[in-house]
Motif scaffolding. Structure first.
Motif, mmCIF file in Angstrom:
data_model
loop_
_atom_site.group_PDB
_atom_site.id
_atom_site.type_symbol
_atom_site.label_atom_id
_atom_site.label_comp_id
_atom_site.label_asym_id
_atom_site.label_seq_id
_atom_site.Cartn_x
_atom_site.Cartn_y
_atom_site.Cartn_z
ATOM 1 N N HIS A 85 3.065 -4.550 2.733
ATOM 2 C CA HIS A 85 1.961 -3.689 3.150
ATOM 3 C C HIS A 85 2.305 -2.224 2.891
ATOM 4 O O HIS A 85 1.465 -1.444 2.415
ATOM 5 C CB HIS A 85 1.667 -3.922 4.636
ATOM 6 C CG HIS A 85 0.414 -3.270 5.116
ATOM 7 N ND1 HIS A 85 0.425 -2.133 5.884
ATOM 8 C CD2 HIS A 85 -0.889 -3.592 4.952
ATOM 9 C CE1 HIS A 85 -0.810 -1.790 6.178
ATOM 10 N NE2 HIS A 85 -1.632 -2.648 5.619
ATOM 11 N N GLY A 86 3.547 -1.836 3.179
ATOM 12 C CA GLY A 86 3.976 -0.475 2.909
ATOM 13 C C GLY A 86 4.026 -0.158 1.426
ATOM 14 O O GLY A 86 3.655 0.940 0.999
ATOM 15 N N LEU A 87 4.455 -1.116 0.605
ATOM 16 C CA LEU A 87 4.484 -0.903 -0.837
ATOM 17 C C LEU A 87 3.065 -0.732 -1.379
ATOM 18 O O LEU A 87 2.815 0.128 -2.233
ATOM 19 C CB LEU A 87 5.171 -2.086 -1.526
ATOM 20 C CG LEU A 87 6.647 -2.328 -1.166
ATOM 21 C CD1 LEU A 87 7.177 -3.557 -1.885
ATOM 22 C CD2 LEU A 87 7.500 -1.115 -1.504
ATOM 23 N N GLY A 88 2.146 -1.549 -0.876
ATOM 24 C CA GLY A 88 0.757 -1.405 -1.296
ATOM 25 C C GLY A 88 0.177 -0.069 -0.885
ATOM 26 O O GLY A 88 -0.572 0.566 -1.642
ATOM 27 N N ALA A 89 0.517 0.384 0.325
ATOM 28 C CA ALA A 89 0.040 1.690 0.796
ATOM 29 C C ALA A 89 0.570 2.809 -0.090
ATOM 30 O O ALA A 89 -0.129 3.787 -0.374
ATOM 31 C CB ALA A 89 0.466 1.909 2.246
ATOM 32 N N THR A 90 1.818 2.676 -0.540
ATOM 33 C CA THR A 90 2.392 3.683 -1.438
ATOM 34 C C THR A 90 1.599 3.765 -2.738
ATOM 35 O O THR A 90 1.298 4.861 -3.232
ATOM 36 C CB THR A 90 3.856 3.347 -1.745
ATOM 37 O OG1 THR A 90 4.603 3.335 -0.531
ATOM 38 C CG2 THR A 90 4.464 4.375 -2.687
ATOM 39 N N LEU A 91 1.253 2.610 -3.293
ATOM 40 C CA LEU A 91 0.494 2.603 -4.544
ATOM 41 C C LEU A 91 -0.881 3.229 -4.370
ATOM 42 O O LEU A 91 -1.347 3.985 -5.236
ATOM 43 C CB LEU A 91 0.360 1.169 -5.066
ATOM 44 C CG LEU A 91 1.668 0.490 -5.465
ATOM 45 C CD1 LEU A 91 1.408 -0.917 -5.968
ATOM 46 C CD2 LEU A 91 2.404 1.299 -6.532
ATOM 47 N N ARG A 92 -1.533 2.943 -3.247
ATOM 48 C CA ARG A 92 -2.844 3.562 -3.018
ATOM 49 C C ARG A 92 -2.686 5.078 -2.813
ATOM 50 O O ARG A 92 -3.526 5.861 -3.257
ATOM 51 C CB ARG A 92 -3.528 2.926 -1.821
ATOM 52 C CG ARG A 92 -3.982 1.488 -2.039
ATOM 53 C CD ARG A 92 -5.045 1.385 -3.120
ATOM 54 N NE ARG A 92 -5.541 0.020 -3.240
ATOM 55 C CZ ARG A 92 -5.089 -0.880 -4.116
ATOM 56 N NH1 ARG A 92 -4.123 -0.542 -4.960
ATOM 57 N NH2 ARG A 92 -5.595 -2.105 -4.149
ATOM 58 N N GLY A 93 -1.614 5.495 -2.155
ATOM 59 C CA GLY A 93 -1.375 6.917 -1.980
ATOM 60 C C GLY A 93 -1.164 7.620 -3.311
ATOM 61 O O GLY A 93 -1.679 8.718 -3.541
ATOM 62 N N LEU A 94 -0.401 7.004 -4.210
ATOM 63 C CA LEU A 94 -0.177 7.586 -5.524
ATOM 64 C C LEU A 94 -1.482 7.686 -6.305
ATOM 65 O O LEU A 94 -1.737 8.695 -6.972
ATOM 66 C CB LEU A 94 0.834 6.736 -6.298
ATOM 67 C CG LEU A 94 2.290 6.890 -5.870
ATOM 68 C CD1 LEU A 94 3.110 5.680 -6.308
ATOM 69 C CD2 LEU A 94 2.876 8.164 -6.474
ATOM 70 N N ALA A 95 -2.300 6.635 -6.235
ATOM 71 C CA ALA A 95 -3.589 6.669 -6.926
ATOM 72 C C ALA A 95 -4.472 7.778 -6.365
ATOM 73 O O ALA A 95 -5.156 8.494 -7.116
ATOM 74 C CB ALA A 95 -4.288 5.312 -6.801
#
Length: 366
Positions: free
Chosen positions: A210-220
């Motif tokens: 979940h944290g890794l996915g949140a990181t990707l959305r933050g980068l986008a």
């Protein structure tokens, strides 16, 4: 090291040129109407971008993780209607578990971040015929278009990575976010062979994913906010009102300064989260930078969208203009993999657990 940096820069520049040259307004419009942009995906896959997080020994580029994650920021800036970030994460999960990474668009089943009634991790049972998997997955990005889905399931107290191939699931519910990106509910119940299930890499569980996915959305989001800033600066410099460009008005200049500050803050937060991603993917436990980045990027998204549409006026909402393709994604992405309230609670819990003596070390370590 120099060779790796050079290769990373070349890959990033090539990705920018690809999206600038191949991603047309018609492709964006058709994607939002439900058409899969097959030619654009083929170009992205030919470059090997979905494998950017996969080590060389597993068939990937072997790039530095932070540099590879820059591709997500580039795709976000272009409003690319593709599951590039999700494919990169799915490929990393599968390769890390020693499973084959198939060709085609990949995605992941978003994990249940906080157990609630009626929602749980899929059931995985071992028997003589193979692995029995059953369950559902909500709002899977591009579920209808994916060649494979990577998901996590528990067996005998250990987290496992599972690969589902197209045809292994049925679409229980079709959905889209407000940007028109598919977010589908999947249902599955089948027996899988041993080459589709493997123990997860050390440290990988639902909360970490979940944290890794949140990181990707933050980068986008960081990439999209930077593009919104560029579009707004260009528009107010060209648009003439009362005999002079909008950019000459003090109120407009003040808003541009705020927008530029939000873009810089989102970019810095996303950079910190990318470094935390590298640590989490290697078995680390630093979630604080991810929580702070997802919150900060979400805040920047809200402010940037408000200012940009105020500066553009009605034209920013027309189909002919690109602004709304970015702002609608920003409004969508800030709620995925935990909204601001979710990550604010995580920050509060971390701070409370650290106590008075541990708060300063906690903050400075992040």
């Amino acid at each position: 090291m120099t060779d790796h940096i050079l290769a990373d820069n070349i890959l990033a520049d090539t990705a920018r040129r690809l999206f600038a040259g191949r991603l047309t307004p018609d492709i964006l419009r058709l994607a939002e109407e439900g058409h899969w942009p097959a030619d654009l995906w083929a170009a992205v896959e030919e470059m090997g971008l979905p494998l950017a997080l996969v080590p060389e020994e597993a068939g990937g580029f072997g790039l530095d993780i932070v540099e590879a994650l820059g591709l997500v920021r580039i795709a976000g800036s272009a409003a690319a209607p593709l599951p590039l970030a999700d494919s990169m994460l799915a490929a990393w999960m599968l390769a890390g578990a020693g499973l084959e990474v198939p060709a085609g668009p990949l995605t992941i089943a978003p994990p249940v971040a906080a157990p609630r009634a009626g929602r749980a991790m899929p059931s995985l049972i071992r028997d003589t015929g193979g692995w029995q998997l059953s369950g559902t997955a909500d709002r899977v990005p591009w579920g209808r278009d994916a060649a494979a889905v990577a998901l996590l399931a528990e067996h005998d107290g250990r987290t496992h990575v599972v690969r589902l191939d197209a045809g292994d699931w049925e679409i229980a519910e079709t959905g889209r976010n407000i940007a028109g990106e598919p977010r589908d509910g999947l249902r599955f119940g089948l027996v899988l062979a041993d080459d589709r299930v493997a123990p997860a890499p050390d440290g990988l569980n639902g909360a970490v994913l979940h944290g890794l996915g949140a990181t990707l959305r933050g980068l986008a989001m960081a990439g999209a906010v930077e593009r919104v800033l560029d579009l707004t600066v260009r528009y107010v410099g060209e648009r003439v009102q009362f005999g002079r460009p909008l950019a000459k008005f003090q109120a407009v200049q003040q808003n541009l300064a705020v927008l530029a500050g939000q873009a810089a803050a989102a970019g810095a937060a996303a950079d910190g989260a990318a470094e935390a991603f590298a640590e989490l993917s290697a078995g680390g436990s630093r979630i604080l930078p991810v929580a702070a980045a997802k919150m900060r990027c979400g805040e920047a998204a809200g402010i940037a969208c408000s200012i940009a549409h105020q500066m553009h006026g009605a034209i920013g909402f027309t189909h002919e203009h690109v602004l709304h393709t970015l702002t609608r994604r920003l409004w969508s992405w800030r709620d995925e993999y935990g909204n601001d309230a979710f990550w604010a609670r995580q920050l509060g819990q971390e701070a409370a657990a650290a106590g008075a003596d541990g708060l300063w070390p906690l903050v400075t370590a992040a």
